[in-house]
Design an enzyme around this catalytic site. Structure first.
Site, PDB file in Angstrom:
ATOM      1  N   ASP A 206      -0.297  -8.321   6.992  1.00 28.16           N
ATOM      2  CA  ASP A 206       0.326  -9.492   6.387  1.00 28.16           C
ATOM      3  C   ASP A 206      -0.392 -10.772   6.854  1.00 28.16           C
ATOM      4  O   ASP A 206      -0.699 -10.915   8.040  1.00 28.16           O
ATOM      5  CB  ASP A 206       1.797  -9.524   6.827  1.00 28.16           C
ATOM      6  CG  ASP A 206       2.601 -10.563   6.078  1.00 28.16           C
ATOM      7  OD1 ASP A 206       2.693 -10.448   4.846  1.00 28.16           O
ATOM      8  OD2 ASP A 206       3.145 -11.481   6.714  1.00 28.16           O
ATOM      9  N   GLU A 259      -4.246  -8.733   3.834  1.00 24.33           N
ATOM     10  CA  GLU A 259      -3.778  -9.689   2.836  1.00 24.33           C
ATOM     11  C   GLU A 259      -4.525 -10.987   3.110  1.00 24.33           C
ATOM     12  O   GLU A 259      -4.204 -11.716   4.054  1.00 24.33           O
ATOM     13  CB  GLU A 259      -2.262  -9.919   2.953  1.00 24.33           C
ATOM     14  CG  GLU A 259      -1.748 -10.797   1.815  1.00 24.33           C
ATOM     15  CD  GLU A 259      -0.499 -11.621   2.131  1.00 24.33           C
ATOM     16  OE1 GLU A 259       0.115 -12.117   1.181  1.00 24.33           O
ATOM     17  OE2 GLU A 259      -0.152 -11.790   3.307  1.00 24.33           O
TER      18      GLU A 259
END
Ligand code: NOJ
Length: 517
Positions: A206, A259
């Site tokens: 993330d 990401e």
């Protein structure tokens, strides 16, 4: 499972766990629910699944606010459920990746609670980003340590009772870690090992480009550019070199996908140097409008810079692509047809593809959710001005004719539209003309060609609103214009996203052609 670099051409299916399938009957999806649907995923023909966070969390940001990195929230099950899921996924021939959230924890994480209780300048505070505000705060002067804004709106700083401020690039309930602190680094290496020891095949990281902030935390302009003090700082790459060493120390092939939001494919490529991550998301593809020129530019820029690219059209943070592609079109329902065509293009490209749950059912974005049902912190922080991401997170319709459509026995945490009765997996599985049937055929066609195609592609000459993309004997033709185009020479059509018009490819349609080579 064999030791191949499976991630290079894998089709990975994103499971937003709270909205996938609910076995416990509390209206929220869970790990046992995922497990119960593994046969569906195996039959769909994907290679791997990625689970969004299921860790203990107050759910201020749907679980991206982690309170304990080494456990399962009771809402989603237990560690035993997780172990069962890994074993069963592998038994179904599916790899399993988990989300890791290293940029920030939940404000209820014990480390942050200790930091709040500890004095300024303490070791406890140094694990996060605490700062004093400017010393002179005359009328109108800014109080926060700098001008950084939260991605979710408002300042990226919250003040604590002793006057210091802490940084949160997202919600105030998500304080940013200080990644220059060795204890933070060690902690995450240990968290990686914890899940790798449980047999997972990889991680989705993330906000991978946000961990390191520029010294002195200078003011910033918006954007992901090379001079940003927030995003893609050069030192972030040292972290992934350490992570890669851990991944490589495990048997089999364990992969990591970052990401990474950037302005350029060159920047993206830095994350996938041989000693760093295996992959990074390529959001330029998702951001491209329905246009042959735009698609071609993204594909060229990506393939020039990135050795093992990824392609993705939808995820739990963006408007579903069937809706996106219909926006501004004379008839918005064209978005679904364009989605089919974009899928064929994506699956024809070298590299790996990420699907988002529900796209195989053709689910649209749900725009008319009642305000009181919405839970996205973006909606809450903007006081409803920005709708946020709940519309792509509505629980899946599995079966039956009334909500919750087999999602579970206890309703669904976001309401499902009544007309999703038409879109249930059960109904579509029985209908060869359904979106689900099309996805299955497309994924089977890709599998049939696995290993037979080169890692590279080239362009064949095509009319300006169309693309003819060649990979060995496969040609994918896609028509983004308003007039039919003549298909290039071919032996046979392997699959098409809609009916062909004799030798012509109608608008908003794509086809895979098998050519003489
Ligand atoms: C990206 C995740 O995909 C998103 O859902 C989340 O809100 C932010 N990172 C913050 O963790």
């Amino acid at each position: 499972m064999e030791d191949s670099p499976w991630w290079r051409d894998a089709v990975v299916y994103e499971i937003y766990v709270r909205s996938f399938a609910d076995a416990s009957g509390d209206g929220v999806g869970d790990l046992a629910g995922v497990r119960s649907r593994l046969p569906y995923l195996a039959a769909l023909g994907v290679d791997a699944i990625w689970l969004t966070p299921f860790y203990p969390s107050p759910m201020a940001d749907g679980g991206y606010d982690v309170a304990d990195y080494r456990d399962v929230d009771p809402l989603f099950g237990s560690l035993a459920d997780f172990d069962d899921l890994v074993a069963d996924a592998h038994a179904h021939g599916l790899r399993l990746m988990v989300d890791i959230v290293p940029n920030h924890s939940s404000s209820t994480h014990p480390w942050f609670q200790k930091a709040l209780a500890a004095p300024k300048g303490s070791e406890e505070r140094d694990r996060y980003m605490f700062r004093d505000g400017p010393s002179s705060t005359g009328d109108g002067a800014r109080q926060e340590p700098n001008n950084w804004l939260s991605v979710f709106g408002g300042p990226a700083w919250t003040q604590v009772p002793d006057g210091q401020w802490y940084l949160h690039l997202f919600a105030p309930q998500q304080p940013d870690f200080n990644w220059r602190n060795p204890e933070v680094r060690e902690e995450f290496l240990d968290v990686l090992r914890f899940w790798l020891d449980r047999g997972i095949d990889g991680f989705r990281i993330d906000v991978a480009m946000g961990l390191i902030k520029a010294p002195g935390l200078p003011d910033t302009d918006p954007g992901f550019g090379a001079t940003s003090p927030i995003w893609s700082r050069p030192e972030v790459h040292d972290i992934y070199r350490d992570w890669r060493r851990v991944l490589d120390s495990y048997p089999g092939v364990r992969a990591a996908v970052g990401e990474v939001w950037t302005d350029s494919a060159e920047d993206l490529a830095l994350y996938v140097r041989p000693d760093e991550l295996h992959q990074s998301f390529n959001f330029a593809w998702l951001e491209a409008p329905w246009s042959a020129t735009a698609f071609r530019e993204v594909i060229d820029a990506t393939l020039r810079a990135v050795p093992a690219p990824t392609w993705v059209l939808s995820n739990h943070d963006v408007v579903r692509h069937t809706t996106r592609y219909g926006e501004g079109a004379p008839d918005p329902s064209i978005g679904l047809a364009r989605g089919y065509a974009a899928l064929l293009a994506m699956l024809a490209l070298p590299g790996s593809a990420y699907l988002y749950q529900g796209e195989e059912l053709g689910l649209p974005e749900v725009k008319n959710l009642p305000p009181e049902a919405r839970q996205d912190p973006i909606f809450i922080r903007s006081k409803g001005e920005v709708l946020g991401r709940d519309g792509c997170r509505v629980p899946l319709p599995w079966s039956g004719t009334a909500p919750p459509f087999g999602f579970g026995t206890g309703g669904s945490w976001l309401p499902q539209p009544a007309d999703w009765a038409e879109l249930t997996a059960e109904r579509q599985a029985a209908d060869p003309s359904s979106t689900l049937a099309f996805y299955r055929r497309a994924l089977a066609a890709r599998r049939a060609l696995r290993g037979a195609l080169p890692d590279t592609m080239s362009w064949l000459e095509a009319p300006s609103d169309a693309l003819f993309l060649a990979r060995g004997r496969l040609v994918c033709a896609i028509n983004c214009g308003t007039e039919p185009v003549r298909l290039p020479p071919h032996e046979r059509v392997l699959i098409s996203s809609g009916a062909l018009d004799g030798p012509d490819l109608p608008p908003d349609t794509a086809a895979w052609l098998y050519t003489a080579g």
